[in-house]
Structure formats: structure tokens, C-alpha cells
Design a protein around this motif. Structure first.
Motif, mmCIF file in Angstrom:
data_model
loop_
_atom_site.group_PDB
_atom_site.id
_atom_site.type_symbol
_atom_site.label_atom_id
_atom_site.label_comp_id
_atom_site.label_asym_id
_atom_site.label_seq_id
_atom_site.Cartn_x
_atom_site.Cartn_y
_atom_site.Cartn_z
ATOM 1 N N ALA A 23 -0.829 3.267 -2.750
ATOM 2 C CA ALA A 23 -1.724 2.424 -3.545
ATOM 3 C C ALA A 23 -3.019 2.174 -2.795
ATOM 4 C CB ALA A 23 -1.034 1.108 -3.882
ATOM 5 N N ARG B 263 0.807 -1.212 0.000
ATOM 6 C CA ARG B 263 0.000 0.000 0.000
ATOM 7 C C ARG B 263 0.845 1.269 0.000
ATOM 8 N NH1 ARG B 263 -5.153 -0.677 1.727
ATOM 9 N NH2 ARG B 263 -5.370 1.436 0.895
ATOM 10 N N THR C 30 -1.488 1.876 -7.778
ATOM 11 C CA THR C 30 -0.923 3.141 -7.322
ATOM 12 C C THR C 30 -1.890 4.279 -7.607
ATOM 13 O OG1 THR C 30 1.323 2.346 -7.734
ATOM 14 C CG2 THR C 30 1.029 4.722 -7.532
ATOM 15 N N ARG C 31 -2.226 5.025 -6.591
ATOM 16 C CA ARG C 31 -3.162 6.131 -6.723
ATOM 17 C C ARG C 31 -2.472 7.488 -6.676
ATOM 18 N NH1 ARG C 31 -8.071 4.841 -8.817
ATOM 19 N NH2 ARG C 31 -8.757 2.831 -7.979
ATOM 20 N N ALA D 251 5.216 6.272 -3.011
ATOM 21 C CA ALA D 251 4.088 5.785 -3.802
ATOM 22 C C ALA D 251 3.020 5.250 -2.866
ATOM 23 C CB ALA D 251 4.543 4.694 -4.763
ATOM 24 N N GLY E 185 1.581 9.527 -6.093
ATOM 25 C CA GLY E 185 3.013 9.410 -5.875
ATOM 26 C C GLY E 185 3.668 10.768 -5.875
#
Length: 206
Positions: free
Chosen positions: A166, A150, A172-173, A164, A175
Motif C-alpha cells: 500500500a 503498508r 493498496t497499490r 499486498a 498485490g
């Protein structure tokens, strides 16, 4: 001499006899002390000889290095609580287990020299890991209860830092990163990117 006789004439006879007894007792005490000193010297000499003899009879000191391919650690009930040894792939590792026999911590050095540390939950899933690659890239990663990564924090060999994040599916949402020259970037899932100079931070959409 006349003065000495006059002094003795004025000393009572009983006191003179008492002084004579004290002098005789003092002489005996001196002789006794000499005998005690001689006996003590003999005793110390005997003790020293005994210590030397015992030291010569003692077995040699154990070696400073114990060599083996693996070591097992067991608790008072005989349960396996840890293993330190070589893996089949050439890695050296230390694994510590809980009372139920589940591995909870693993410290490893791979064959290429890469070290790593892993924290494991009760179900055997890796929840946190720290690793250093041969190119000096270092990464710290966190996983959820399902074992899905995560969050990951990294530092590359070129001194670029990144973070990063996630979702629960491991996608990945978001970063962000900071390059070696100080330029920073923030990226969202849809690919929109904000950038700025040294110390700047772009917009973040989740």
C-alpha cells in the motif's frame, strides 16, 4: 636359632637400640591411627545426625505453581517495565515497556484462542504485527511511522499465499498471490491483472 644369634652379633648395639625405638614408635602410631579412626567415625555420625536434624527443621519447599491474575515487573528504580496478566476482554497478554513507561512489545492470546505479537514504537503506534486466526489464516503486517499499514503477507487456511503493498495513504497499490494449486496472480492499482500457470508471474504496474 644359632643363625639368628650370629646375625644379631654382627649388628652394632646402637643400631639395635635404634630399631627398638622405631618399633615402639610404630606401635604408638598404630594405636594413634586406631583412635583417629574411631574419632572420625564418631564425628561423621554426629555430622550426619546434625544434617538430618536440620533437614527436619527446615521449612517445606515452596510450591511449584504461583497463581495470580497479574504480575508486574519493575526495574531497580521501581519503574514499571512489564505486565503479565488477564485483560478485561478475557485475553491473556504480556506487555513489556521501555524506561519511559511506553509499551514496546505485546504478546497476546485472545479469548477465541488467536495468538498475536505486536511491536510498538515510542509513540505507541503498532509497527509490526503477527497474528494467527482461528481458521488458521496467518498474517504478518508492517506499518509506517504514521501507523498506516503498508505491507501485509498472508497465508490462508486453504494454503494460498498473498502479498499486498500500500501507499502512504493506506491504499493498496499492488498485490500478488499464489493459490494452493500453484497458479499465481499479480494485481496493480487500476485493476489490471496478470495470471499464469504454476510458477508464472504476470506484469506489475505501480
Amino acid at each position: 636359632m644359632s643363625d639368628s644369634r650370629e646375625v644379631h652379633e654382627h649388628i652394632p648395639e646402637a643400631l639395635l637400640r635404634r630399631l627398638e625405638r622405631v618399633e615402639r614408635a610404630y606401635g604408638r602410631l598404630q594405636r594413634t591411627n586406631r583412635l583417629l579412626l574411631i574419632g572420625l567415625a564418631v564425628l561423621l555420625g554426629t555430622a550426619a545426625a546434625t544434617v538430618v536434624t536440620l533437614a527436619l527443621r527446615l521449612p517445606p519447599a515452596p510450591g511449584e505453581v504461583v497463581q495470580a491474575r497479574s504480575f508486574a515487573l519493575r526495574d531497580a528504580k521501581g519503574r514499571l517495565r512489564g505486565v503479565f496478566g488477564m485483560a478485561t476482554n478475557g485475553a491473556s497478554q504480556l506487555v513489556l515497556q521501555d524506561e519511559s513507561g511506553h509499551a514496546r512489545l505485546r504478546l497476546i492470546v485472545l479469548g477465541d484462542g488467536s495468538p498475536g505479537l505486536t511491536l510498538i514504537d515510542q509513540k505507541g503506534r503498532s509497527r509490526a504485527a503477527l497474528g494467527l486466526l482461528p481458521d488458521e489464516t496467518i498474517t504478518l503486517a508492517f506499518a509506517d511511522r504514521q501507523g498506516i499499514s503498508r505491507a501485509a503477507l498472508g497465508l490462508t487456511a486453504r494454503q494460498a499465499a498473498s502479498l499486498a503493498l500500500a501507499d502512504s495513504d493506506g491504499v493498496t497499490r499492488a498485490g500478488m498471490g499464489v493459490a494452493a494449486d500453484g497458479k499465481s496472480t499479480v494485481t496493480s492499482l487500476n485493476g489490471e491483472r496478470g495470471s499464469g500457470g504454476s510458477g508464472g508471474v504476470g506484469s506489475l504496474r505501480v
